[in-house]
Motif scaffolding. Structure first.
Motif, PDB file in Angstrom:
ATOM      1  N   ARG A  75     -37.229  -6.328  -1.769  1.00  0.00           N
ATOM      2  CA  ARG A  75     -37.873  -5.454  -0.789  1.00  0.00           C
ATOM      3  C   ARG A  75     -37.364  -4.683   0.135  1.00  0.00           C
ATOM      4  O   ARG A  75     -35.962  -5.075   0.515  1.00  0.00           O
ATOM      5  N   VAL A  76     -37.643  -3.439   0.433  1.00  0.00           N
ATOM      6  CA  VAL A  76     -36.690  -2.571   0.845  1.00  0.00           C
ATOM      7  C   VAL A  76     -36.255  -2.986   2.263  1.00  0.00           C
ATOM      8  O   VAL A  76     -35.040  -2.543   2.681  1.00  0.00           O
ATOM      9  N   THR A  77     -37.164  -3.751   2.973  1.00  0.00           N
ATOM     10  CA  THR A  77     -36.910  -4.009   4.369  1.00  0.00           C
ATOM     11  C   THR A  77     -35.554  -5.091   4.099  1.00  0.00           C
ATOM     12  O   THR A  77     -34.800  -5.075   5.170  1.00  0.00           O
ATOM     13  N   LEU A  91     -35.317   6.707   7.297  1.00  0.00           N
ATOM     14  CA  LEU A  91     -35.834   7.886   6.949  1.00  0.00           C
ATOM     15  C   LEU A  91     -36.617   8.117   5.628  1.00  0.00           C
ATOM     16  O   LEU A  91     -37.680   8.681   5.608  1.00  0.00           O
ATOM     17  N   ASN A  92     -35.877   7.482   4.476  1.00  0.00           N
ATOM     18  CA  ASN A  92     -36.633   7.630   3.208  1.00  0.00           C
ATOM     19  C   ASN A  92     -36.383   6.397   2.398  1.00  0.00           C
ATOM     20  O   ASN A  92     -35.292   5.863   2.503  1.00  0.00           O
ATOM     21  N   VAL A  93     -37.208   6.144   1.633  1.00  0.00           N
ATOM     22  CA  VAL A  93     -37.046   5.193   0.286  1.00  0.00           C
ATOM     23  C   VAL A  93     -36.797   5.928  -0.768  1.00  0.00           C
ATOM     24  O   VAL A  93     -37.834   6.362  -1.252  1.00  0.00           O
ATOM     25  N   PHE A  94     -35.931   5.967  -1.532  1.00  0.00           N
ATOM     26  CA  PHE A  94     -35.598   6.835  -2.802  1.00  0.00           C
ATOM     27  C   PHE A  94     -35.683   5.865  -3.899  1.00  0.00           C
ATOM     28  O   PHE A  94     -35.175   4.627  -4.044  1.00  0.00           O
ATOM     29  N   PRO A 103     -38.204   1.687 -11.851  1.00  0.00           N
ATOM     30  CA  PRO A 103     -37.289   2.459 -10.693  1.00  0.00           C
ATOM     31  C   PRO A 103     -36.364   1.485  -9.831  1.00  0.00           C
ATOM     32  O   PRO A 103     -37.030   0.311  -9.758  1.00  0.00           O
ATOM     33  N   LYS A 104     -35.243   1.708  -9.558  1.00  0.00           N
ATOM     34  CA  LYS A 104     -34.353   1.101  -8.580  1.00  0.00           C
ATOM     35  C   LYS A 104     -34.724   1.557  -7.350  1.00  0.00           C
ATOM     36  O   LYS A 104     -34.893   3.010  -7.100  1.00  0.00           O
ATOM     37  N   ARG A 105     -34.601   1.053  -6.132  1.00  0.00           N
ATOM     38  CA  ARG A 105     -34.740   1.591  -4.658  1.00  0.00           C
ATOM     39  C   ARG A 105     -33.695   1.453  -3.768  1.00  0.00           C
ATOM     40  O   ARG A 105     -33.210   0.264  -3.977  1.00  0.00           O
ATOM     41  N   VAL A 106     -33.545   2.507  -3.202  1.00  0.00           N
ATOM     42  CA  VAL A 106     -32.518   2.578  -2.029  1.00  0.00           C
ATOM     43  C   VAL A 106     -33.059   2.950  -0.682  1.00  0.00           C
ATOM     44  O   VAL A 106     -34.150   3.736  -0.901  1.00  0.00           O
ATOM     45  N   VAL A 107     -32.452   2.773   0.468  1.00  0.00           N
ATOM     46  CA  VAL A 107     -32.951   3.246   1.812  1.00  0.00           C
ATOM     47  C   VAL A 107     -32.024   4.236   2.219  1.00  0.00           C
ATOM     48  O   VAL A 107     -30.680   4.101   1.863  1.00  0.00           O
ATOM     49  N   MET A 267     -25.931   6.819  -6.079  1.00  0.00           N
ATOM     50  CA  MET A 267     -24.839   7.476  -5.097  1.00  0.00           C
ATOM     51  C   MET A 267     -25.130   7.803  -3.745  1.00  0.00           C
ATOM     52  O   MET A 267     -24.660   7.904  -2.861  1.00  0.00           O
ATOM     53  N   LEU A 268     -26.544   8.046  -3.447  1.00  0.00           N
ATOM     54  CA  LEU A 268     -27.288   8.378  -2.364  1.00  0.00           C
ATOM     55  C   LEU A 268     -26.568   9.588  -1.795  1.00  0.00           C
ATOM     56  O   LEU A 268     -26.923   9.910  -0.762  1.00  0.00           O
ATOM     57  N   THR A 269     -26.320  10.576  -2.849  1.00  0.00           N
ATOM     58  CA  THR A 269     -25.950  11.848  -2.255  1.00  0.00           C
ATOM     59  C   THR A 269     -25.641  12.734  -3.531  1.00  0.00           C
ATOM     60  O   THR A 269     -26.070  12.100  -4.867  1.00  0.00           O
ATOM     61  N   ALA A 270     -24.930  13.726  -3.605  1.00  0.00           N
ATOM     62  CA  ALA A 270     -24.658  14.610  -4.517  1.00  0.00           C
ATOM     63  C   ALA A 270     -23.259  15.106  -4.501  1.00  0.00           C
ATOM     64  O   ALA A 270     -22.819  15.432  -3.477  1.00  0.00           O
ATOM     65  N   LEU A 271     -22.623  15.478  -5.674  1.00  0.00           N
ATOM     66  CA  LEU A 271     -21.296  15.944  -5.638  1.00  0.00           C
ATOM     67  C   LEU A 271     -21.333  17.417  -6.256  1.00  0.00           C
ATOM     68  O   LEU A 271     -22.134  17.574  -7.234  1.00  0.00           O
TER      69      LEU A 271
END
Length: 366
Positions: A75-77, A91-94, A103-107, A267-271
């Motif tokens: 659960r994302v919470t 702000l977002n659930v990706f 799909p896998k999920r992160v916040v 990674m929750l970002t980009a390089l």
């Protein structure tokens, strides 16, 4: 918040904090009953080690098993650290792209959004991207992280952002089902939307995937307008092999700078591609201390390969808001020494492994 938690955990990417110190602080935060997330606090007892005692720095992140498969069902919470309190702003659930299964999920919390945006902005500015120029971004939005990263990148440069959405899962499904003609029709649909914008708007930065750039290369009018209007192309998503990178840079779009971007949901970002590389150099991506650490390992032995050798990319994300350690990516790359001030490995010439769990990896348009 525990009274002895160092302020280092709130450090931004330009603060120059020691990565090992940051990792130790993060272990205390994520595994303290007062501040850790319900997911990590419930998982701690089954790790076989105590992260607060045994993880003393970046190298010790290898103690963690790759638990990202569990992010398909958590659960994302339960991913939000308790230390943020009841007013935590998600702000977002990706979602991940679903290339290797469900799909896998992160916040994404507000503080991490700021840190991620800052490091992407700094690296794009180091490439000399124009400030205030219009962007055209062709990328997955909705639950996918990349669209958010690129839209914030454009905003950080004071740029009006035009965008076209794409659905990579749909295209992968078409390819897997042998419906290549429908996948090609969908790509044509994306190209036609791009054509309308490129021919009528002053686009200074184009952000697109390798398959779309290759498709643009077949359209004389688009090649002409991109070379005449566009200052830089930011490419990412699917990999770009060295020959294609050289061809696009020197033959198809010789008047436009090509800048690679490597990232994913875990990674929750980009390089952003290292500054100063030529079209004939390997495309190198450096880690982001103290948050994103890369390792290039032998997929059989699990040991680090030598610098200049090829292996599987393993990524750890460590921040105040999320902990995703020791994630074995679906990518192979050359191991490269990182630029000074960054821990872990840099990677070059990233390409997907052919299979994951016995299933062929399908890239499609992203």
């Amino acid at each position: 918040m525990p009274h002895d938690l160092p302020a280092v955990l709130d450090a931004g990417p330009s603060d120059g904090v020691d990565p090992d110190e940051f990792v130790r602080a993060a272990m205390r935060w994520h595994f303290d009953p007062e501040t850790g997330s319900p997911y990590w606090l419930s998982r701690a007892g089954r790790l076989g080690f105590d992260p607060r005692q045994d993880v003393r720095g970046v190298d010790d992140l290898a103690l963690f098993p790759d638990l990202t498969v569990e992010l398909r069902n958590v659960r994302v919470t339960d991913l939000v650290p308790r230390g943020y309190g009841p007013g935590a702003r998600v702000l977002n659930v990706f979602d991940s792209g679903g290339t290797t299964g469900a799909p896998k999920r992160v916040v994404q919390l507000e503080d991490w959004m700021r840190h991620s945006s800052e490091q992407v902005d700094r690296r794009l500015r180091a490439h000399g991207l124009p400030v205030g120029a219009h962007w055209l971004t062709v990328a997955p939005t909705g639950p996918h992280l990349v669209g958010d990263v690129l839209q914030r990148a454009a905003a950080g440069l004071g740029a009006p952002g035009l965008s076209i959405d794409m659905d990579p899962r749909w295209v992968r499904g078409l390819v897997a089902a042998g419906r290549a003609d429908e996948a090609e029709a969908y790509t044509d649909h994306l190209v036609e939307q791009c054509r309308r914008i490129l021919l009528t708007q002053d686009i200074g930065v184009l952000a697109a995937t390798t398959p779309l750039l290759e498709r643009f290369a077949r359209e004389d009018d688009l090649v002409e307008v991109i070379n005449s209007k566009v200052d830089a192309i930011v490419w990412g998503g699917t990999h770009m092999d060295p020959d294609t990178r050289d061809l696009l840079s020197t033959e198809v779009f010789p008047d436009v700078r090509l800048i690679g971007m490597y990232g994913n949901t875990m990674m929750l970002t980009a390089l952003i591609e290292r500054v100063g590389l030529s079209a004939s150099d390997p495309c190198v991506f450096d880690p982001v201390s103290p948050y994103v650490f890369l390792s290039v390992l032998d997929p059989v032995t699990g040991e680090k390969v030598e610098v200049g050798e090829r292996g599987q990319v393993v990524v750890s994300h460590v921040s105040k808001s999320m902990l995703v350690p020791n994630n074995a990516e679906r990518d192979l790359a050359l191991r490269v020494r990182p630029v000074e001030g960054h821990a872990g490995d840099a990677v070059a010439d990233v390409a997907p492994v052919p299979k994951v769990g016995g299933e062929a990896v399908i890239e499609g348009v992203y």
